[in-house]
Design an enzyme around this catalytic site. Structure first.
Site, PDB file in Angstrom:
ATOM      1  CB  THR A 151      -6.073  -3.709   7.802  1.00  0.00           C
ATOM      2  OG1 THR A 151      -6.825  -3.023   8.806  1.00  0.00           O
ATOM      3  CG2 THR A 151      -4.598  -3.564   8.096  1.00  0.00           C
TER       4      THR A 151
ATOM      5  CG  ASP B  25      -0.163   3.218   6.703  1.00  0.00           C
ATOM      6  OD1 ASP B  25      -1.056   2.506   6.220  1.00  0.00           O
ATOM      7  OD2 ASP B  25       0.941   2.766   7.070  1.00  0.00           O
TER       8      ASP B  25
ATOM      9  CE  LYS C 108      -2.421  -1.379   3.609  1.00  0.00           C
ATOM     10  NZ  LYS C 108      -1.772  -2.711   3.773  1.00  0.00           N
ATOM     11  CB  THR C 109       3.743   2.334   2.092  1.00  0.00           C
ATOM     12  OG1 THR C 109       3.015   2.033   3.278  1.00  0.00           O
ATOM     13  CG2 THR C 109       4.545   3.603   2.290  1.00  0.00           C
TER      14      THR C 109
ATOM     15  NE  ARG D 187       6.762  -4.375   5.922  1.00  0.00           N
ATOM     16  CZ  ARG D 187       5.686  -3.612   5.845  1.00  0.00           C
ATOM     17  NH1 ARG D 187       4.531  -4.050   6.315  1.00  0.00           N
ATOM     18  NH2 ARG D 187       5.757  -2.427   5.303  1.00  0.00           N
TER      19      ARG D 187
HETATM   20  P1  ADP Z   1       2.130  -1.904   3.199  1.00  0.00           P
HETATM   21  O1  ADP Z   1       2.137  -0.404   3.108  1.00  0.00           O
HETATM   22  O2  ADP Z   1       0.938  -2.518   2.530  1.00  0.00           O
HETATM   23  O3  ADP Z   1       2.314  -2.415   4.602  1.00  0.00           O
HETATM   24  P2  ADP Z   1       4.637  -1.707   1.749  1.00  0.00           P
HETATM   25  O4  ADP Z   1       4.226  -0.937   0.569  1.00  0.00           O
HETATM   26  O5  ADP Z   1       5.377  -0.972   2.823  1.00  0.00           O
HETATM   27  O6  ADP Z   1       3.380  -2.471   2.384  1.00  0.00           O
HETATM   28  O7  ADP Z   1       5.521  -2.940   1.231  1.00  0.00           O
HETATM   29  C1  ADP Z   1       6.367  -3.688   2.089  1.00  0.00           C
HETATM   30  C2  ADP Z   1       7.614  -4.127   1.359  1.00  0.00           C
HETATM   31  O8  ADP Z   1       7.259  -5.082   0.365  1.00  0.00           O
HETATM   32  C3  ADP Z   1       8.333  -2.997   0.631  1.00  0.00           C
HETATM   33  O9  ADP Z   1       9.708  -3.105   0.866  1.00  0.00           O
HETATM   34  C4  ADP Z   1       8.087  -3.227  -0.833  1.00  0.00           C
HETATM   35  O10 ADP Z   1       9.276  -3.020  -1.552  1.00  0.00           O
HETATM   36  C5  ADP Z   1       7.714  -4.686  -0.910  1.00  0.00           C
HETATM   37  N1  ADP Z   1       6.621  -4.852  -1.892  1.00  0.00           N
HETATM   38  C6  ADP Z   1       5.307  -4.744  -1.622  1.00  0.00           C
HETATM   39  N2  ADP Z   1       4.569  -4.964  -2.735  1.00  0.00           N
HETATM   40  C7  ADP Z   1       5.444  -5.221  -3.733  1.00  0.00           C
HETATM   41  C8  ADP Z   1       5.295  -5.550  -5.116  1.00  0.00           C
HETATM   42  N3  ADP Z   1       4.083  -5.658  -5.683  1.00  0.00           N
HETATM   43  N4  ADP Z   1       6.403  -5.736  -5.837  1.00  0.00           N
HETATM   44  C9  ADP Z   1       7.619  -5.646  -5.264  1.00  0.00           C
HETATM   45  N5  ADP Z   1       7.840  -5.356  -3.968  1.00  0.00           N
HETATM   46  C10 ADP Z   1       6.760  -5.155  -3.189  1.00  0.00           C
END
Ligand code: ADP
Length: 334
Positions: A158, A109, A64-65, A217
């Site tokens: 979430t 977030d 998401k981030t 992650r």
């Molecule tokens: P969320 O905000 O949903 O908790 P993040 O965007 O922070 O998740 O992602 C967590 C980690 O996973 C980051 O380091 C990101 O690089 C990796 N990641 C997440 N989705 C992907 C994707 N589709 N392709 C490559 N890496 C991803």
């Protein structure tokens, strides 16, 4: 627990920054969301307008981030980051909004955890690009209208269902992120290994992927542990054997279960004959708090088909018995 936690642990966000895809093309998987977003951003660029507000829902660690950052990067505008829990008063939100410039992307977030009065202020900001800032208290309080430049709000939660309807309705586009398939995780791991200059062969990637709980992650985190092991105890390459040895050492098993997950299944099968057994009894048996078993261990056990919650209590599925290397009872509960 840290290894299979889908939330960022400690200062992990800093380590993760290096692995984050920067463009929609670099993002692995989520094909539909990617195409939908790409179209929307393209159209906004062509019209020279800010894109509609975007709501991203889905479990932690799925991107998401990353997507919020990509939206800002694709629009070549700055991204402002904040989170629901940081907004405890309407004033906090007013301060953030009044600092925005035209076209900025504001990422909130855990948007479902914002304070109620701030939420109401946000409705107006999203719809009309203005807010009323209340100054003073009691009968002397006055509302000062504040015009805002057009901006794009990207909210993450979430579960979209946690958001009040009026807030949900003000997003022009909602994307739900799903857990990743093993082949997608393999691609993510291969890409990350390249960026970390940590050689991992195809079988090594597959081994890490199968233990990553569908979550990028966690995949990236397990990769870092495999890299350590490969460098210290092997010749530097993450082969299947190296990945297995590393992840066995860290007690993340071939289905991504950690020690607590396995303890729960083990107690359920060996001590309670597969259930049904009440949550409290099960928690005592593994020496954990009820909440820990229910909120930390169970969701993944249920999702991966090892445990079922029934009105009479927790029940081990056939897959749980097999996973532990035990013979299921003659008449399995499930
Ligand atoms: P969320 O905000 O949903 O908790 P993040 O965007 O922070 O998740 O992602 C967590 C980690 O996973 C980051 O380091 C990101 O690089 C990796 N990641 C997440 N989705 C992907 C994707 N589709 N392709 C490559 N890496 C991803």
């Amino acid at each position: 627990r840290a290894l299979v936690d889908a939330e960022a642990v400690g200062d992990e966000r800093a380590v993760e920054a290096a692995l984050r895809p920067r463009t929609l093309d670099e993002l692995v998987g989520q094909e539909r969301v990617r195409e939908q977003l790409s179209l929307m951003l393209h159209a906004a660029r062509r019209r020279g307008r800010t894109p509609d507000h975007v709501l991203l829902s889905g479990p932690p660690g799925l991107g998401k981030t990353t997507l919020a950052m990509i939206i800002a990067a694709e629009m070549t505008v700055p991204l402002r980051l904040t989170s629901g829990p940081a907004i405890t008063h309407a004033g906090d939100l007013a301060a953030i909004l009044s600092g925005l410039n035209e076209g900025d992307v504001l990422f909130v977030d855990e948007i479902h955890r914002m304070a109620r009065p701030a939420e109401e202020m946000l409705y107006m900001a999203m719809e009309d690009f203005r807010v009323d800032v209340v100054v003073g208290k009691g009968p002397g309080a006055t509302a000062i209208p504040l015009e805002l430049p057009p901006f794009t709000l990207v909210g993450a939660t979430t579960r979209a269902g946690l958001l009040p309807g009026p807030l949900r309705d003000r997003f022009g586009f909602t994307a739900h992120l799903e857990f990743y398939e093993p082949v997608e995780l393999e691609r993510i791991i291969r890409r990350s290994a390249g960026l970390l200059e940590a050689p991992v062969d195809d079988e090594g990637c597959a081994e890490i992927a199968s233990r990553s709980r569908g979550t990028p992650r966690i995949a990236n985190r397990l990769l870092r542990r495999v890299r350590d092991y490969a460098q210290v105890r092997a010749d530097g390459t993450g082969t299947r054997a190296v990945a297995r040895a590393a992840l066995d050492l860290y007690e993340v098993d071939r289905s991504g279960l950690d020690r607590l997950d396995r303890a729960v299944l083990d107690a359920l099968c060996r001590r309670f004959g597969g259930g049904p057994v009440g949550l409290s009894t099960l928690a005592v048996a593994v020496g954990e708090e009820r909440e820990t078993v229910e909120e930390v261990a169970e969701p993944f056990l249920v999702r991966s088909g090892f445990l079922a919650r029934t009105p009479r209590g927790r029940v081990a599925t056939r897959a749980a018995w097999t996973h532990l290397g035990l013979a299921p009872p003659q008449e399995p509960q499930m």
